[in-house]
Enzyme design. Structure first.
Site, PDB file in Angstrom:
ATOM      1  N   SER A 132      42.644  52.200 -11.381  1.00 18.45           N
ATOM      2  CA  SER A 132      41.550  51.856 -12.397  1.00 18.45           C
ATOM      3  C   SER A 132      40.234  51.480 -11.677  1.00 18.45           C
ATOM      4  O   SER A 132      40.435  50.836 -10.656  1.00 18.45           O
ATOM      5  CB  SER A 132      42.208  51.022 -13.490  1.00 18.45           C
ATOM      6  OG  SER A 132      43.195  51.043 -13.692  1.00 18.45           O
ATOM      7  N   GLU A 166      36.223  64.085 -15.916  1.00 16.40           N
ATOM      8  CA  GLU A 166      36.902  64.871 -16.771  1.00 16.40           C
ATOM      9  C   GLU A 166      36.390  66.300 -16.979  1.00 16.40           C
ATOM     10  O   GLU A 166      35.174  66.384 -16.785  1.00 16.40           O
ATOM     11  CB  GLU A 166      36.975  64.025 -18.152  1.00 16.40           C
ATOM     12  CG  GLU A 166      37.769  62.734 -17.834  1.00 16.40           C
ATOM     13  CD  GLU A 166      37.723  61.676 -19.204  1.00 16.40           C
ATOM     14  OE1 GLU A 166      37.258  62.296 -20.048  1.00 16.40           O
ATOM     15  OE2 GLU A 166      37.704  60.420 -18.715  1.00 16.40           O
ATOM     16  N   ALA A 224      29.363  54.603  -6.447  1.00 14.98           N
ATOM     17  CA  ALA A 224      29.124  55.949  -6.439  1.00 14.98           C
ATOM     18  C   ALA A 224      28.626  56.445  -8.078  1.00 14.98           C
ATOM     19  O   ALA A 224      27.791  57.136  -8.483  1.00 14.98           O
ATOM     20  CB  ALA A 224      30.298  56.785  -6.350  1.00 14.98           C
ATOM     21  N   CYS A 277      33.214  55.847 -18.023  1.00 13.05           N
ATOM     22  CA  CYS A 277      32.663  55.049 -16.592  1.00 13.05           C
ATOM     23  C   CYS A 277      31.482  54.578 -16.309  1.00 13.05           C
ATOM     24  O   CYS A 277      31.267  53.516 -15.912  1.00 13.05           O
ATOM     25  CB  CYS A 277      33.310  56.018 -15.522  1.00 13.05           C
ATOM     26  SG  CYS A 277      34.932  56.031 -15.106  1.00 13.05           S
ATOM     27  N   LYS A 280      30.161  51.695 -18.228  1.00 17.66           N
ATOM     28  CA  LYS A 280      31.342  50.439 -18.105  1.00 17.66           C
ATOM     29  C   LYS A 280      30.915  49.947 -16.599  1.00 17.66           C
ATOM     30  O   LYS A 280      30.868  48.816 -16.178  1.00 17.66           O
ATOM     31  CB  LYS A 280      32.498  50.755 -18.581  1.00 17.66           C
ATOM     32  CG  LYS A 280      33.549  49.845 -17.707  1.00 17.66           C
ATOM     33  CD  LYS A 280      34.890  50.244 -18.222  1.00 17.66           C
ATOM     34  CE  LYS A 280      35.282  51.129 -16.880  1.00 17.66           C
ATOM     35  NZ  LYS A 280      36.694  51.695 -16.914  1.00 17.66           N
TER      36      LYS A 280
HETATM   37  C1  UDX Z   1      32.139  60.383 -13.897  1.00 18.12           C
HETATM   38  C2  UDX Z   1      32.195  60.484 -12.156  1.00 18.12           C
HETATM   39  O1  UDX Z   1      31.380  61.696 -12.130  1.00 18.12           O
HETATM   40  C3  UDX Z   1      33.478  60.647 -11.731  1.00 18.12           C
HETATM   41  O2  UDX Z   1      33.225  60.838 -10.167  1.00 18.12           O
HETATM   42  C4  UDX Z   1      34.088  59.176 -11.807  1.00 18.12           C
HETATM   43  O3  UDX Z   1      35.627  59.393 -11.292  1.00 18.12           O
HETATM   44  C5  UDX Z   1      34.172  58.864 -13.602  1.00 18.12           C
HETATM   45  O4  UDX Z   1      32.949  59.043 -14.103  1.00 18.12           O
HETATM   46  P1  UDX Z   1      32.871  61.706 -15.954  1.00 18.12           P
HETATM   47  O5  UDX Z   1      32.384  60.432 -16.740  1.00 18.12           O
HETATM   48  O6  UDX Z   1      34.249  62.244 -16.135  1.00 18.12           O
HETATM   49  O7  UDX Z   1      33.121  61.243 -14.380  1.00 18.12           O
HETATM   50  O8  UDX Z   1      32.006  62.954 -15.910  1.00 18.12           O
HETATM   51  P2  UDX Z   1      30.630  63.273 -15.423  1.00 18.12           P
HETATM   52  O9  UDX Z   1      30.566  64.865 -15.261  1.00 18.12           O
HETATM   53  O10 UDX Z   1      30.028  62.497 -14.385  1.00 18.12           O
HETATM   54  O11 UDX Z   1      29.675  63.308 -16.566  1.00 18.12           O
HETATM   55  C6  UDX Z   1      29.368  62.003 -17.217  1.00 18.12           C
HETATM   56  C7  UDX Z   1      28.089  62.010 -18.316  1.00 18.12           C
HETATM   57  O12 UDX Z   1      27.066  62.181 -17.561  1.00 18.12           O
HETATM   58  C8  UDX Z   1      28.482  63.122 -19.277  1.00 18.12           C
HETATM   59  O13 UDX Z   1      28.182  62.712 -20.521  1.00 18.12           O
HETATM   60  C9  UDX Z   1      27.452  64.537 -18.819  1.00 18.12           C
HETATM   61  O14 UDX Z   1      27.288  65.085 -19.854  1.00 18.12           O
HETATM   62  C10 UDX Z   1      26.208  63.564 -18.371  1.00 18.12           C
HETATM   63  N1  UDX Z   1      25.545  64.241 -17.314  1.00 18.12           N
HETATM   64  C11 UDX Z   1      25.984  64.718 -16.259  1.00 18.12           C
HETATM   65  C12 UDX Z   1      24.218  64.781 -17.481  1.00 18.12           C
HETATM   66  O15 UDX Z   1      23.770  64.305 -18.680  1.00 18.12           O
HETATM   67  N2  UDX Z   1      23.494  65.306 -16.714  1.00 18.12           N
HETATM   68  C13 UDX Z   1      23.805  65.749 -15.476  1.00 18.12           C
HETATM   69  O16 UDX Z   1      23.228  66.372 -14.713  1.00 18.12           O
HETATM   70  C14 UDX Z   1      25.440  65.443 -15.232  1.00 18.12           C
HETATM   71  P1  ADP Z   2      41.687  55.987 -18.304  1.00 18.14           P
HETATM   72  O1  ADP Z   2      40.474  56.945 -18.618  1.00 18.14           O
HETATM   73  O2  ADP Z   2      41.232  54.979 -17.405  1.00 18.14           O
HETATM   74  O3  ADP Z   2      42.940  56.682 -17.711  1.00 18.14           O
HETATM   75  P2  ADP Z   2      42.918  55.564 -20.771  1.00 18.14           P
HETATM   76  O4  ADP Z   2      42.657  54.776 -21.999  1.00 18.14           O
HETATM   77  O5  ADP Z   2      42.875  57.216 -21.029  1.00 18.14           O
HETATM   78  O6  ADP Z   2      42.090  55.260 -19.621  1.00 18.14           O
HETATM   79  O7  ADP Z   2      44.693  55.027 -20.330  1.00 18.14           O
HETATM   80  C1  ADP Z   2      45.005  54.121 -20.065  1.00 18.14           C
HETATM   81  C2  ADP Z   2      46.481  53.941 -20.386  1.00 18.14           C
HETATM   82  O8  ADP Z   2      46.823  52.716 -19.910  1.00 18.14           O
HETATM   83  C3  ADP Z   2      46.593  54.101 -21.941  1.00 18.14           C
HETATM   84  O9  ADP Z   2      47.551  54.999 -22.472  1.00 18.14           O
HETATM   85  C4  ADP Z   2      47.378  52.603 -22.357  1.00 18.14           C
HETATM   86  O10 ADP Z   2      48.302  52.711 -23.188  1.00 18.14           O
HETATM   87  C5  ADP Z   2      47.836  52.443 -21.146  1.00 18.14           C
HETATM   88  N1  ADP Z   2      48.128  50.777 -20.775  1.00 18.14           N
HETATM   89  C6  ADP Z   2      47.495  49.928 -20.775  1.00 18.14           C
HETATM   90  N2  ADP Z   2      48.151  48.494 -20.711  1.00 18.14           N
HETATM   91  C7  ADP Z   2      49.355  49.122 -20.267  1.00 18.14           C
HETATM   92  C8  ADP Z   2      50.421  48.336 -19.599  1.00 18.14           C
HETATM   93  N3  ADP Z   2      50.445  46.917 -19.565  1.00 18.14           N
HETATM   94  N4  ADP Z   2      51.622  49.089 -19.562  1.00 18.14           N
HETATM   95  C9  ADP Z   2      51.517  50.207 -19.731  1.00 18.14           C
HETATM   96  N5  ADP Z   2      50.644  50.895 -20.011  1.00 18.14           N
HETATM   97  C10 ADP Z   2      49.373  50.160 -20.456  1.00 18.14           C
END
Ligand code: UDX
Ligand code: ADP
Length: 463
Positions: A132, A166, A224, A277, A280
């Site tokens: 995480s 994602e 990053a 991400c 946060k």
């Molecule tokens: C991000 C990081 O890229 C990844 O490395 C990390 O592990 C998790 O956070 P993610 O949030 O899944 O990944 O998607 P990403 O492709 O980074 O897009 C984030 C947001 O930025 C989206 O809402 C996307 O639409 C937006 N975005 C991205 C833009 O608006 N413009 C861009 O040029 C690129």
């Molecule tokens: P991420 O994008 O970081 O993977 P998610 O919310 O999709 O975040 O997934 C986190 C998962 O972890 C959830 O499905 C939640 O139910 C699980 N989780 C949280 N706390 C615990 C715990 N103590 N034991 C097992 N699973 C947990």
């Protein structure tokens, strides 16, 4: 130690895909993914792999290949911990909604619960891997809990941040730019690092596997994401200036992106970044900087978030202004609700905030997203606690079919860049709408001249 049994706590967007790839690439390792959420585990075990809880292109095929062979999904957290030599923690670490650091710091209660559970159950030495995204020095806290409440067994803590995005998770996991592993500089720490290097070496070349100390690894992940988000806020800031000056942000992005020092990626102006991400992690960075008294550092990074909030607000304000300063009683159709294409994840999606603003102006919102249900849309709005759940429910409709969703609308707003939107029969959509028919393209994906030829009033970001 040659690892043969891995457990991953958390079957979410990080844990699920990451473990599926480890299982696919390491058939000699038994991988068990556990979660407290029974529905989520049941969905991962659904006979029809198309029903797994996370939509990621290519993921269901990999799950199909490995599930039942060396990939297992279970709610029996304790057994999986007990069996494993290596435990990944992939639970959620949302921004705190209460107490000290509210709205800024990461909430580590789920991480702490995992650490306590591992300490309680473990009867043999374990390597614990933080997957995480966590504040710097969390590994130290995990270690302290494990060492002080455990059964006298030895724990090594590694930081192994996930860089997958994602929508492209499978490709990112199969072909990572780098794998980062942070661990202790002691001999045991180095051995633990090597065990994890050996897992990844099954499919990643060694020159892409970086090892560092734990804190560099933890901070690299936050850095990053802060840099990536900063690029988006930077180009979004320029988009507003482009709209005022007659420049076109797509042209500006192309021009600067060809400078190899800048690079062409992550320069797409949009309605604002979302996802679990960026916001946060930056808030977390800001909180950490503040807690060390580094006000200038904190203010610098906070500006990336302020700009992103401004961009979302600017988009909804522009809709209201363009629709003759009122959207009361008007039907506005959202194409897309997910925070980006090719995912069913909606966390922090710009769509939520734009809808919230427009509902406050008494608009009726209709949503079509190929992968998001109305239930999820409502839950996202309710989470903001702007108004009662009943009012949200009466302000939001959702359709399974985009043409039905657009019929009778005063305006369409594109919130996610799903490919299918580009190839719709826009003439048919135009014919079914109120006139004048407006399109607000929050992703700059539609063809402006085609739409204008049909008769739409088309508004893009940054031109
Ligand atoms: C991000 C990081 O890229 C990844 O490395 C990390 O592990 C998790 O956070 P993610 O949030 O899944 O990944 O998607 P990403 O492709 O980074 O897009 C984030 C947001 O930025 C989206 O809402 C996307 O639409 C937006 N975005 C991205 C833009 O608006 N413009 C861009 O040029 C690129
Ligand atoms: P991420 O994008 O970081 O993977 P998610 O919310 O999709 O975040 O997934 C986190 C998962 O972890 C959830 O499905 C939640 O139910 C699980 N989780 C949280 N706390 C615990 C715990 N103590 N034991 C097992 N699973 C947990």
């Amino acid at each position: 130690m040659g690892i043969t049994k891995i457990c991953c706590i958390g079957a979410g967007y990080v844990g699920g895909p990451t473990m599926a790839i480890i299982a696919q690439k390491c058939p000699q390792i038994q991988v068990t993914v556990v979660d407290l959420n029974q529905d989520r585990i049941a969905a991962w075990n659904d006979e029809d792999v198309n029903n797994i809880p996370i939509y990621e292109p290519g993921l269901s095929d990999i799950v199909k290949e490995a599930r039942g062979r060396n990939l297992f999904f279970s709610t029996d957290v304790e057994k999986a911990i007990d069996d494993a030599q290596m435990i990944f923690i992939s639970v959620n670490t949302p921004t705190k909604t209460y107490g000290k650091g509210k709205g800024m710091a990461a909430d580590l209660k789920f991480i702490e619960l995992c650490a306590r559970q591992i300490a309680k159950v473990a009867k043999t030495d374990k390597i614990v891997v933080e997957k995480s995204t966590l504040p710097v020095r969390t590994a130290e806290a995990i270690k302290s809990i494990l060492d002080n409440t455990g059964n006298g067994v030895k724990f090594q803590i590694l930081s192994n941040p996930e860089f997958l995005a994602e929508g492209t998770a499978v490709q990112d996991l199969l072909n990572p730019d780098r794998i980062l592993i942070g661990g202790d500089t002691t001999e045991e720490g180095q051995k633990a690092i090597q065990s994890l290097v050996d897992v990844y070496a099954n499919w990643v070349s060694l020159d892409k596997i970086l090892t560092t100390n734990v804190w560099s690894s933890e901070l690299s992940k936050l850095t990053a994401n802060a840099f990536l988000a900063q690029r988006i806020s930077s180009i979004n800031a320029m988009s507003e200036l482009c709209e005022k000056t007659g420049a076109d942000v797509n042209e500006v992005a192309r021009a600067i992106g060809m400078d190899s020092r800048i690079g062409s990626k992550f320069l797409k102006a949009s309605v604002g970044f979302g996802g679990s991400c960026f916001q946060k992690d930056i808030l977390n960075l800001v909180y950490i900087a503040k807690s060390y008294g580094l006000t200038a550092v904190a203010d610098y990074w906070e500006q990336v978030i302020i700009m992103n909030d401004h961009q979302k607000r600017r988009f909804s304000d522009n809709i209201v202004k363009t629709l003759y300063n009122t959207v009361s009683g008007k039907k506005i159709t959202f194409l897309g609700w997910a925070f980006k294409k090719d995912t069913n994840d909606t966390r922090e999606s710009a769509a939520i905030y734009v809808a919230d603003d427009l509902i406050s102006e008494n608009a009726s919102i209709v949503v079509y997203d190929p992968k998001v249900s109305r239930k999820k849309v409502l839950a996202d709005l309710d989470y903001l606690e702007t108004r009662s759940s009943d009012v949200n429910a009466s302000s939001i409709l959702s359709f399974e079919n985009p043409y039905e969703a657009c019929a009778g609308a005063h305006a369409i707003a594109v919130l996610t860049e799903w490919d299918e939107f580009i190839t719709y029969d826009w003439q048919k959509i135009y014919d079914s709408m109120q006139k004048p028919a407006f399109v607000f393209d929050g992703r700059n994906v539609l063809n402006s001249s085609d739409l204008e030829k049909i008769g739409f009033i088309y508004k893009a970001i940054g031109s």
